[in-house]
Design a protein around this motif. Structure first.
Motif, short mmCIF file in Angstrom:
data_model
loop_
_atom_site.label_atom_id
_atom_site.label_comp_id
_atom_site.label_asym_id
_atom_site.label_seq_id
_atom_site.Cartn_x
_atom_site.Cartn_y
_atom_site.Cartn_z
N ILE A 123 0.86 -1.18 0.00
CA ILE A 123 0.00 0.00 0.00
C ILE A 123 0.90 1.24 0.00
N ASP A 124 0.71 2.09 -0.99
CA ASP A 124 1.47 3.33 -1.06
C ASP A 124 0.75 4.44 -0.29
N ASP A 125 1.46 5.50 -0.03
CA ASP A 125 0.92 6.66 0.68
C ASP A 125 0.27 6.26 1.99
N SER A 126 0.98 5.44 2.75
CA SER A 126 0.48 4.97 4.03
C SER A 126 1.66 4.60 4.91
N ARG A 127 1.36 4.50 6.19
CA ARG A 127 2.31 3.96 7.16
C ARG A 127 1.58 2.85 7.91
N THR A 128 1.95 2.62 9.15
CA THR A 128 1.43 1.49 9.91
C THR A 128 -0.10 1.44 9.94
N LEU A 129 -0.73 2.56 10.09
CA LEU A 129 -2.19 2.59 10.24
C LEU A 129 -2.89 2.63 8.88
N VAL A 130 -2.69 1.58 8.11
CA VAL A 130 -3.29 1.48 6.77
C VAL A 130 -4.80 1.71 6.80
N PRO A 131 -5.54 1.17 7.77
CA PRO A 131 -6.99 1.40 7.77
C PRO A 131 -7.37 2.88 7.87
N LEU A 132 -6.52 3.70 8.46
CA LEU A 132 -6.79 5.14 8.51
C LEU A 132 -6.29 5.86 7.27
N ASP A 133 -5.12 5.47 6.78
CA ASP A 133 -4.52 6.15 5.64
C ASP A 133 -5.16 5.78 4.31
N GLN A 134 -5.47 4.51 4.12
CA GLN A 134 -5.98 4.03 2.83
C GLN A 134 -7.13 3.04 3.03
N PRO A 135 -8.21 3.45 3.67
CA PRO A 135 -9.30 2.49 3.97
C PRO A 135 -9.94 1.87 2.73
N GLU A 136 -10.12 2.67 1.67
CA GLU A 136 -10.78 2.14 0.48
C GLU A 136 -9.89 1.10 -0.21
N LEU A 137 -8.62 1.40 -0.32
CA LEU A 137 -7.69 0.47 -0.96
C LEU A 137 -7.55 -0.82 -0.14
N LEU A 138 -7.49 -0.69 1.17
CA LEU A 138 -7.44 -1.87 2.02
C LEU A 138 -8.69 -2.72 1.83
N THR A 139 -9.83 -2.09 1.78
CA THR A 139 -11.08 -2.81 1.58
C THR A 139 -11.09 -3.54 0.24
N GLU A 140 -10.60 -2.90 -0.80
CA GLU A 140 -10.53 -3.55 -2.12
C GLU A 140 -9.69 -4.82 -2.06
N HIS A 141 -8.53 -4.74 -1.43
CA HIS A 141 -7.66 -5.90 -1.33
C HIS A 141 -8.28 -7.01 -0.48
N LEU A 142 -8.93 -6.64 0.60
CA LEU A 142 -9.59 -7.64 1.45
C LEU A 142 -10.72 -8.34 0.69
N ARG A 143 -11.53 -7.58 -0.02
CA ARG A 143 -12.64 -8.16 -0.77
C ARG A 143 -12.12 -9.10 -1.86
N ALA A 144 -11.08 -8.68 -2.56
CA ALA A 144 -10.52 -9.52 -3.63
C ALA A 144 -9.94 -10.81 -3.04
N PHE A 145 -9.25 -10.69 -1.94
CA PHE A 145 -8.66 -11.89 -1.30
C PHE A 145 -9.76 -12.83 -0.82
N LEU A 146 -10.75 -12.29 -0.14
CA LEU A 146 -11.83 -13.12 0.39
C LEU A 146 -12.63 -13.76 -0.76
N GLY A 147 -12.85 -13.01 -1.82
CA GLY A 147 -13.57 -13.56 -2.97
C GLY A 147 -12.81 -14.69 -3.63
N ALA A 148 -11.50 -14.53 -3.74
CA ALA A 148 -10.67 -15.56 -4.37
C ALA A 148 -10.47 -16.78 -3.49
N ASN A 149 -10.68 -16.62 -2.20
CA ASN A 149 -10.43 -17.73 -1.26
C ASN A 149 -11.67 -18.20 -0.53
N ALA A 150 -12.84 -17.87 -1.06
CA ALA A 150 -14.09 -18.32 -0.43
C ALA A 150 -14.16 -19.83 -0.48
N ALA A 151 -14.57 -20.40 0.61
CA ALA A 151 -14.64 -21.87 0.71
C ALA A 151 -15.80 -22.42 -0.09
#
Length: 119
Positions: free
Chosen positions: A91-119
């Protein structure tokens, strides 16, 4: 206590205060923090636990701030190597607190990962 170096953006005052108010006004919170700080495991124990992660066989998403000062990128790479099915996302333009710095981008990555790994 400061969170300035943990975020690329200024942590809003109301958010910061919500983090520290319980510590300032509740002795039980102070007691629990003191207990935690006095019981942090030694480095050898932490490294042993890290090695035990290697036994996890599932998919893992490691999301890391490329410009993190507190937790350097080399730590992300080392963590990802602990897992056979790890995906490391920077994640660019962020530091440790990614959920505060880049919440939308973090959400995109989480959704893509969960979608690709759904049981």
């Amino acid at each position: 206590m400061t969170f300035g170096g943990m975020s690329a953006k200024r942590v809003p005052d109301d958010v910061f205060m919500s983090w520290i108010e319980p510590l300032r006004h509740d002795r039980r919170v102070r007691r629990d923090l003191d207990k935690y700080l006095r019981s942090v495991p030694k480095r050898a124990q932490l490294l042993e636990w890290a090695e035990q992660q290697r036994s996890f066989g599932g998919s893992v998403l490691v999301v890391w701030a490329r410009n993190d000062k507190l937790m350097p990128p080399a730590h992300a790479e080392r963590l990802a190597q602990h897992f056979d099915k790890a995906q490391l996302v920077w994640i660019d333009d962020s530091r440790t607190l990614v959920p505060l710095d880049q919440p939308e981008l973090l959400t995109e990555h989480l959704r893509a990962f969960l979608g690709a790994n759904a049981a």
